[in-house]
Design a protein around this motif. Structure first.
Motif, mmCIF file in Angstrom:
data_model
loop_
_atom_site.group_PDB
_atom_site.id
_atom_site.type_symbol
_atom_site.label_atom_id
_atom_site.label_comp_id
_atom_site.label_asym_id
_atom_site.label_seq_id
_atom_site.Cartn_x
_atom_site.Cartn_y
_atom_site.Cartn_z
ATOM 1 N N LYS A 135 3.833 -6.879 2.051
ATOM 2 C CA LYS A 135 3.726 -5.981 3.200
ATOM 3 C C LYS A 135 2.293 -5.652 3.586
ATOM 4 O O LYS A 135 2.065 -4.912 4.539
ATOM 5 N N ASP A 136 1.328 -6.096 2.795
ATOM 6 C CA ASP A 136 -0.054 -5.726 3.105
ATOM 7 C C ASP A 136 -1.024 -6.743 2.539
ATOM 8 O O ASP A 136 -0.674 -7.566 1.702
ATOM 9 N N ILE A 137 -2.256 -6.647 3.031
ATOM 10 C CA ILE A 137 -3.338 -7.513 2.562
ATOM 11 C C ILE A 137 -4.246 -6.651 1.687
ATOM 12 O O ILE A 137 -4.745 -5.618 2.146
ATOM 13 N N LYS A 138 -4.397 -7.047 0.426
ATOM 14 C CA LYS A 138 -5.133 -6.210 -0.529
ATOM 15 C C LYS A 138 -6.174 -7.046 -1.263
ATOM 16 O O LYS A 138 -6.055 -8.274 -1.330
ATOM 17 N N PRO A 139 -7.150 -6.373 -1.905
ATOM 18 C CA PRO A 139 -8.056 -7.132 -2.770
ATOM 19 C C PRO A 139 -7.289 -7.684 -3.978
ATOM 20 O O PRO A 139 -6.348 -7.050 -4.459
ATOM 21 N N VAL A 140 -7.704 -8.864 -4.445
ATOM 22 C CA VAL A 140 -7.046 -9.531 -5.573
ATOM 23 C C VAL A 140 -6.939 -8.597 -6.789
ATOM 24 O O VAL A 140 -5.904 -8.537 -7.455
ATOM 25 N N ARG A 141 -8.019 -7.870 -7.055
ATOM 26 C CA ARG A 141 -8.024 -7.011 -8.253
ATOM 27 C C ARG A 141 -6.898 -5.987 -8.194
ATOM 28 O O ARG A 141 -6.211 -5.733 -9.178
ATOM 29 N N GLU A 142 -6.686 -5.428 -6.997
ATOM 30 C CA GLU A 142 -5.627 -4.423 -6.824
ATOM 31 C C GLU A 142 -4.241 -5.058 -6.951
ATOM 32 O O GLU A 142 -3.343 -4.470 -7.547
ATOM 33 N N ILE A 143 -4.094 -6.249 -6.399
ATOM 34 C CA ILE A 143 -2.798 -6.948 -6.481
ATOM 35 C C ILE A 143 -2.422 -7.147 -7.950
ATOM 36 O O ILE A 143 -1.300 -6.837 -8.369
ATOM 37 N N ILE A 144 -3.369 -7.628 -8.739
ATOM 38 C CA ILE A 144 -3.087 -7.916 -10.151
ATOM 39 C C ILE A 144 -2.824 -6.627 -10.923
ATOM 40 O O ILE A 144 -1.868 -6.525 -11.694
ATOM 41 N N ARG A 145 -3.667 -5.626 -10.688
ATOM 42 C CA ARG A 145 -3.497 -4.323 -11.359
ATOM 43 C C ARG A 145 -2.092 -3.758 -11.082
ATOM 44 O O ARG A 145 -1.391 -3.314 -11.981
ATOM 45 N N ASN A 146 -1.702 -3.800 -9.800
ATOM 46 C CA ASN A 146 -0.389 -3.251 -9.414
ATOM 47 C C ASN A 146 0.758 -3.997 -10.082
ATOM 48 O O ASN A 146 1.736 -3.389 -10.515
ATOM 49 N N ILE A 147 0.652 -5.318 -10.141
ATOM 50 C CA ILE A 147 1.730 -6.122 -10.738
ATOM 51 C C ILE A 147 1.879 -5.769 -12.220
ATOM 52 O O ILE A 147 2.986 -5.520 -12.713
ATOM 53 N N VAL A 148 0.749 -5.713 -12.922
ATOM 54 C CA VAL A 148 0.794 -5.433 -14.365
ATOM 55 C C VAL A 148 1.292 -4.008 -14.614
ATOM 56 O O VAL A 148 2.160 -3.782 -15.467
ATOM 57 N N ASP A 149 0.784 -3.046 -13.840
ATOM 58 C CA ASP A 149 1.208 -1.649 -14.024
ATOM 59 C C ASP A 149 2.697 -1.491 -13.724
ATOM 60 O O ASP A 149 3.422 -0.811 -14.455
ATOM 61 N N GLU A 150 3.141 -2.123 -12.652
ATOM 62 C CA GLU A 150 4.551 -1.991 -12.271
ATOM 63 C C GLU A 150 5.459 -2.571 -13.350
ATOM 64 O O GLU A 150 6.472 -1.963 -13.724
#
Ligand code: TUI
Length: 312
Positions: free
Chosen positions: A285-300
């Motif tokens: 749903k959005d365009i994000k920095p790679v670091r945030e994408i990875i952080r979110n996936i791992v945290d979730e």
């Protein structure tokens, strides 16, 4: 998260970036590796010199491990194996075929060899040839695909081999990562989610098309060529689907329509480009920095695991 994949490659998170032709640039791959995943340069149809320069550029951007994906239907694939070996990349992945004699050359060079497979028969053959791990890619994935879904493919490949398996196709968030681990995978490979990243160098329209795509936003074209490809639905995709349905088209006509279409997509030709993307595009749903994408996936995935532990 610690798996045989993170231990083998000495990476922080069990997340590979799919080695996408055109899209897997030095900048994107380096960003993923810097964020603790494994960035993979997509050699696609690159000339060997271009691949060499791209590897050097990625290495100038990060000291962390970098991989290269060799597309086995490229006319340059043999020379590209040599370039990957000469430039001493850490990992080589392959797609769309059987890498045969190059496996031993990679192993002699101390490079981890991790082929993409879409069937159990190829998985077993690759393990026998000396693969260090496998990427089991389901037909939800973007680009060139097999015939089996990720949910059915991953556990069957896990049971068929002893080496670690990375799940690919249909994964873009922490739920997908945890599900893949539940199926016995020890990592995931993610493509489409990284297309909608700030570091992806494709035209903005490509990223916007991923973000705007819905649940049924992709189509599979090219079944008649023997190399089916999943792409976002646009004018070209719809035209291809129609021609195939009518049965009026020869393989040659079809291939002519597709030539250069990936390049056109990269540069933002919304009607004539071939915008490869997986079925999970609907979730992005959005365009994000790679670091945030990875952080979110791992945290979730981590939070979800804890929640499930309380529940079951
Ligand atoms: O390779 C991919 N996905 C790709 S490659 C690509 S580049 C491209 N450019 C222009 C036109 C078409 C493609 C875009 N997406 N995924 C890995 C993958 N490999 N998926 C399926 C397979 C596969 C299929 C058959 C691997 C081996 C195979 O058969 C080999 C054998 O001998 O059994």
């Amino acid at each position: 998260m610690k798996t045989r994949i993170t231990e083998m490659l000495k990476i922080e998170h069990p997340i590979f970036q799919g080695g996408m032709a055109w899209l897997g640039t030095a900048k994107l791959a380096a960003a993923v590796s810097e964020a603790g995943g494994l960035g993979i340069i997509g050699a696609g149809n690159m000339e060997p010199d271009m691949l060499r320069n791209t590897i050097r550029e990625a290495k100038s951007l990060t000291d962390k491990p970098i991989g290269v994906n060799i597309y086995l239907l490229s006319e340059h694939y043999e020379e590209n194996f040599i370039v990957a070996i000469e430039e001493k990349v850490k990992v080589v992945t392959t797609g769309a075929g059987n890498p045969g004699k190059y496996v031993q050359m990679l192993k002699d060079a101390g490079i981890f060899f991790i082929p993409v497979v879409a069937s159990d028969s190829l998985a077993v053959r690759m393990e026998k040839l000396g693969a260090d791990a496998l990427i089991a890619e389901g037909m939800e994935a973007g680009g060139h695909i097999g015939e089996v879904t990720t949910f059915a493919l991953v556990p069957q490949i896990v049971d068929a081999v002893n080496i670690p398996v990375v799940a690919a196709g249909g994964i873009a968030d922490g739920r997908g990562l945890l599900a893949a681990l539940s199926l016995g995978a020890e990592g995931v490979q993610i493509g489409t989610r990284f297309v909608a990243s700030e570091e992806c160098e494709a035209a903005d329209i490509y990223k916007e098309m991923v973000v705007k795509a819905g649940l049924r936003g992709t189509a599979v074209t090219g079944r008649i060529t023997g190399h089916p490809v999943r792409v976002l639905k646009n004018k070209l995709a719809k035209q291809m689907v129609k021609m195939e349905k009518e049965g009026k088209v020869t393989v040659e006509d079809f291939e002519r329509l597709g030539v250069g279409a990936l390049r056109k997509a990269f540069f933002g030709d919304k009607d004539e480009g071939s915008f490869m993307a997986g079925q999970i595009a609907g979730l992005v749903k959005d365009i994000k920095p790679v670091r945030e994408i990875i952080r979110n996936i791992v945290d979730e995935a981590t939070n979800l695991y804890k929640k499930l532990e309380d529940k079951i």
